[in-house]
Design a protein around this motif. Structure first.
Motif, PDB file in Angstrom:
ATOM      1  N   TYR A   1      -9.152   1.867  -4.116  1.00 37.58           N
ATOM      2  CA  TYR A   1      -8.923   1.080  -5.327  1.00 37.58           C
ATOM      3  C   TYR A   1      -7.775   0.074  -5.210  1.00 37.58           C
ATOM      4  O   TYR A   1      -7.686  -0.843  -6.028  1.00 37.58           O
ATOM      5  CB  TYR A   1      -8.640   2.011  -6.504  1.00 37.58           C
ATOM      6  CG  TYR A   1      -9.759   2.983  -6.784  1.00 37.58           C
ATOM      7  CD1 TYR A   1     -10.969   2.551  -7.298  1.00 37.58           C
ATOM      8  CD2 TYR A   1      -9.608   4.341  -6.491  1.00 37.58           C
ATOM      9  CE1 TYR A   1     -12.000   3.442  -7.531  1.00 37.58           C
ATOM     10  CE2 TYR A   1     -10.636   5.243  -6.722  1.00 37.58           C
ATOM     11  CZ  TYR A   1     -11.830   4.791  -7.241  1.00 37.58           C
ATOM     12  OH  TYR A   1     -12.854   5.669  -7.479  1.00 37.58           O
ATOM     13  N   VAL A   2      -6.911   0.247  -4.221  1.00 41.66           N
ATOM     14  CA  VAL A   2      -5.741  -0.633  -4.117  1.00 41.66           C
ATOM     15  C   VAL A   2      -5.790  -1.497  -2.862  1.00 41.66           C
ATOM     16  O   VAL A   2      -5.584  -2.712  -2.922  1.00 41.66           O
ATOM     17  CB  VAL A   2      -4.441   0.201  -4.136  1.00 41.66           C
ATOM     18  CG1 VAL A   2      -3.219  -0.700  -3.981  1.00 41.66           C
ATOM     19  CG2 VAL A   2      -4.348   1.012  -5.423  1.00 41.66           C
TER      20      VAL A   2
ATOM     21  N   ASN B   1       0.823  -1.209   0.000  1.00 39.59           N
ATOM     22  CA  ASN B   1       0.000   0.000   0.000  1.00 39.59           C
ATOM     23  C   ASN B   1       0.860   1.265   0.000  1.00 39.59           C
ATOM     24  O   ASN B   1       0.538   2.246  -0.687  1.00 39.59           O
ATOM     25  CB  ASN B   1      -0.927  -0.002   1.213  1.00 39.59           C
ATOM     26  CG  ASN B   1      -2.058  -1.002   1.078  1.00 39.59           C
ATOM     27  OD1 ASN B   1      -2.433  -1.393  -0.034  1.00 39.59           O
ATOM     28  ND2 ASN B   1      -2.605  -1.436   2.198  1.00 39.59           N
TER      29      ASN B   1
ATOM     30  N   ALA C   1      -5.687   5.092  -2.899  1.00 44.06           N
ATOM     31  CA  ALA C   1      -5.082   3.816  -2.507  1.00 44.06           C
ATOM     32  C   ALA C   1      -5.998   3.035  -1.584  1.00 44.06           C
ATOM     33  O   ALA C   1      -6.091   1.800  -1.680  1.00 44.06           O
ATOM     34  CB  ALA C   1      -3.737   4.063  -1.837  1.00 44.06           C
TER      35      ALA C   1
ATOM     36  N   VAL D   1       2.303   1.652  -3.560  1.00 43.29           N
ATOM     37  CA  VAL D   1       1.314   2.101  -4.544  1.00 43.29           C
ATOM     38  C   VAL D   1       0.918   3.546  -4.280  1.00 43.29           C
ATOM     39  O   VAL D   1       0.730   4.335  -5.217  1.00 43.29           O
ATOM     40  CB  VAL D   1       0.086   1.176  -4.522  1.00 43.29           C
ATOM     41  CG1 VAL D   1      -1.018   1.717  -5.429  1.00 43.29           C
ATOM     42  CG2 VAL D   1       0.482  -0.233  -4.947  1.00 43.29           C
TER      43      VAL D   1
END
Length: 500
Positions: free
Chosen positions: A172-173, A149, A169, A152
């Motif tokens: 969507y991540v 995380n 983040a 990203v």
């Protein structure tokens, strides 16, 4: 004298071939005669797991602590600088806050562990597997999620200057990364020890334990930021802020991570019962995508409702209550269907003459198995151990026969079935296997017998005198004159005493 031609080397001995067949279908290897306990421990995967895995988890937890200490101190310093005066908490203050926040996180973790231990009732998962999942979720999954995380978020933008980067983040991540990190242990266990995962409830239990541990560690980070930030800013009550955060994350929305990971667990359990390779790949993937989607919806609710925190919390509560109630209904339905499956598969061995006619009825009912365990508990440890062995062998035998019926286990299951039948036969003489006419309290447990047993126990616990020792003298009765001690040998009566 001419020598005979060398004998060609055998491809595989029967023992090696049998071990290979069992390993391919996930069954335990046959016992090797003459192998001692130390050699057996060295060949056992759980031994190396204890040596390698748990120290690794401790190391990863220490790394997570260091990362969050730097992040928390930096974020608090930046927040106080925007407020007008930069203040950084010391390491001692941070450690004190960690202890206080960990105590609150342990409350939610204890509730979750109790619930998941409670629902694991059909064929209880091994304690070591549960501990592995708890450590995996709280250490390995957290470390992997934090690392990915952060990486990203750095790619999306500098999170220190761009607040939208962390929001992107998180929505969507983070769902995909966190669900992958929590559910990886299920895939590994399904490959390595799938013989111990015979029911979908076991897989759901392990997934829930991993998720609850992950949520506990994650909650500590949220509690830390809230508590330390409020403590550094003048005019705010850190205790009230911490209680509000605990109410929101630790009590009202504690179901989030377990509910999402359950979707992946259902996909893994469905794949383990299907012989199709295509289904074994697609089912866990579908469960994982469902879990990530629900997680994304959960994280995006705050962005969707904006500043209306009350509406967002109402939506989450309705969403969570619907999911939990639906899973509970499905759990009880599945519990009944699993009981019927155990009865049907044990009936196959009754028709073949290996089991008693009453065994399918006795061991397919949850409350009947509990009655046997309670009655065995009051009859001594030998009876209890034998009864537990019978029940575990019966349940494993039923699911092994079901796996053979489904086509996920081949002829190697027949050899394991014979071993389980031998365990049941040897334990019947000591353990309990019939509930008809069985009283939980033994018939010889009368008040007179209990008093006699307690008297024998007290007499056994009293200190005994060594042979030849003189019993202690009783104290003289009241009013009896006390005589002076006898004079020393060789000293006349009435001679003066010499001191010094």
């Amino acid at each position: 004298m001419p020598t005979s031609p060398p004998t060609p080397k055998a491809v595989a001995s029967p023992t090696a071939l049998e071990r290979r067949e069992r390993r391919l279908v996930g069954l335990p290897a046959p016992a090797v005669p003459g192998r001692g306990w130390f050699s057996s421990a060295l060949h056992r995967p759980t031994t190396w797991l204890l040596v390698v895995f748990f120290p690794l988890c401790v190391f990863l937890l220490w790394r997570v602590y260091l990362m969050f200490r730097v992040q928390t101190i930096t974020s608090v310093a930046q927040a106080t600088e925007k407020a007008g005066q930069r203040m950084e908490p010391t390491v001692g203050q941070f450690n004190e806050a960690v202890v206080k926040c960990a105590q609150l996180a342990a409350i939610s973790l204890a509730i979750g562990l109790f619930l998941y231990f409670l629902i694991d009732r059909i064929h209880r998962t091994g304690f070591l597997l549960k501990v592995i999942c708890v450590f995996w979720g709280g250490a390995v999954a957290v470390y992997f999620a934090v690392f990915v995380n952060s990486w990203v978020a750095a790619l999306l933008g500098d999170s220190a200057n761009d607040e939208s980067a962390s929001t992107k983040a998180a929505i969507y991540v983070a769902p995909f990364v966190e669900e992958f990190a929590k559910a990886t242990v299920l895939i590994l266990l399904a490959i390595l020890v799938r013989r111990r995962l015979v029911s979908a409830i076991q897989v759901v239990t392990l997934a829930g334990l991993s998720a609850m541990s992950f949520a506990a560690t994650e909650n500590i980070t949220y509690y830390l930021k809230t508590y330390v930030s409020a403590a550094m800013v003048y005019g705010q009550d850190p205790t009230s802020a911490l209680r509000a955060m605990f109410l929101q994350r630790g009590l009202l929305t504690w179901w989030g991570h377990p509910l999402f990971t359950t979707c992946t667990a259902i996909g893994v359990a469905f794949a383990m019962r299907n012989r199709s390779k295509w289904v074994r790949v697609v089912a866990p993937l579908a469960g994982y995508l469902c879990a990530a989607t629900l997680h994304m919806l959960f994280n995006g609710s705050s962005l969707f409702f904006g500043d209306d925190a009350g509406a967002a919390m109402t939506f989450l509560l309705i969403f969570g209550a619907s999911g939990v109630i639906g899973l509970l209904i499905r759990y009880f339905i599945h519990l009944r269907s699993e009981g019927r499956l155990v009865g049907q598969r044990l009936a196959d061995f009754v028709r073949e003459g290996w089991l008693d006619p009453r065994d399918p009825h006795v061991f397919s009912g949850f409350f009947r198995r509990v009655k046997l365990l309670l009655a065995a508990l009051l009859r001594g440890p030998r009876t209890l151990i034998a009864t537990v062995r019978i029940q575990r062998a019966m349940i494993e035998l039923a699911y092994l026969r079901a796996s053979v019926t489904w086509g996920t286990v081949d002829e190697a299951g027949q050899l394991r079935s014979r071993e389980l039948l031998a365990i049941i036969r040897d334990a019947r003489g000591t353990g309990l296997s019939e509930t008809d006419g069985l009283h939980i309290k033994p018939t010889n447990w009368t008040l007179r017998n209990i008093r006699a047993a307690l008297g024998r126990l007290i007499a056994r616990l009293r200190p005994r005198r060594s042979p030849g020792s003189t019993p202690p003298l009783a104290p003289p009765p009241t009013g009896t004159p006390v005589m002076p001690p006898s004079p020393q040998a060789g000293q006349p009566v009435g001679a003066g005493q010499r001191w010094g």
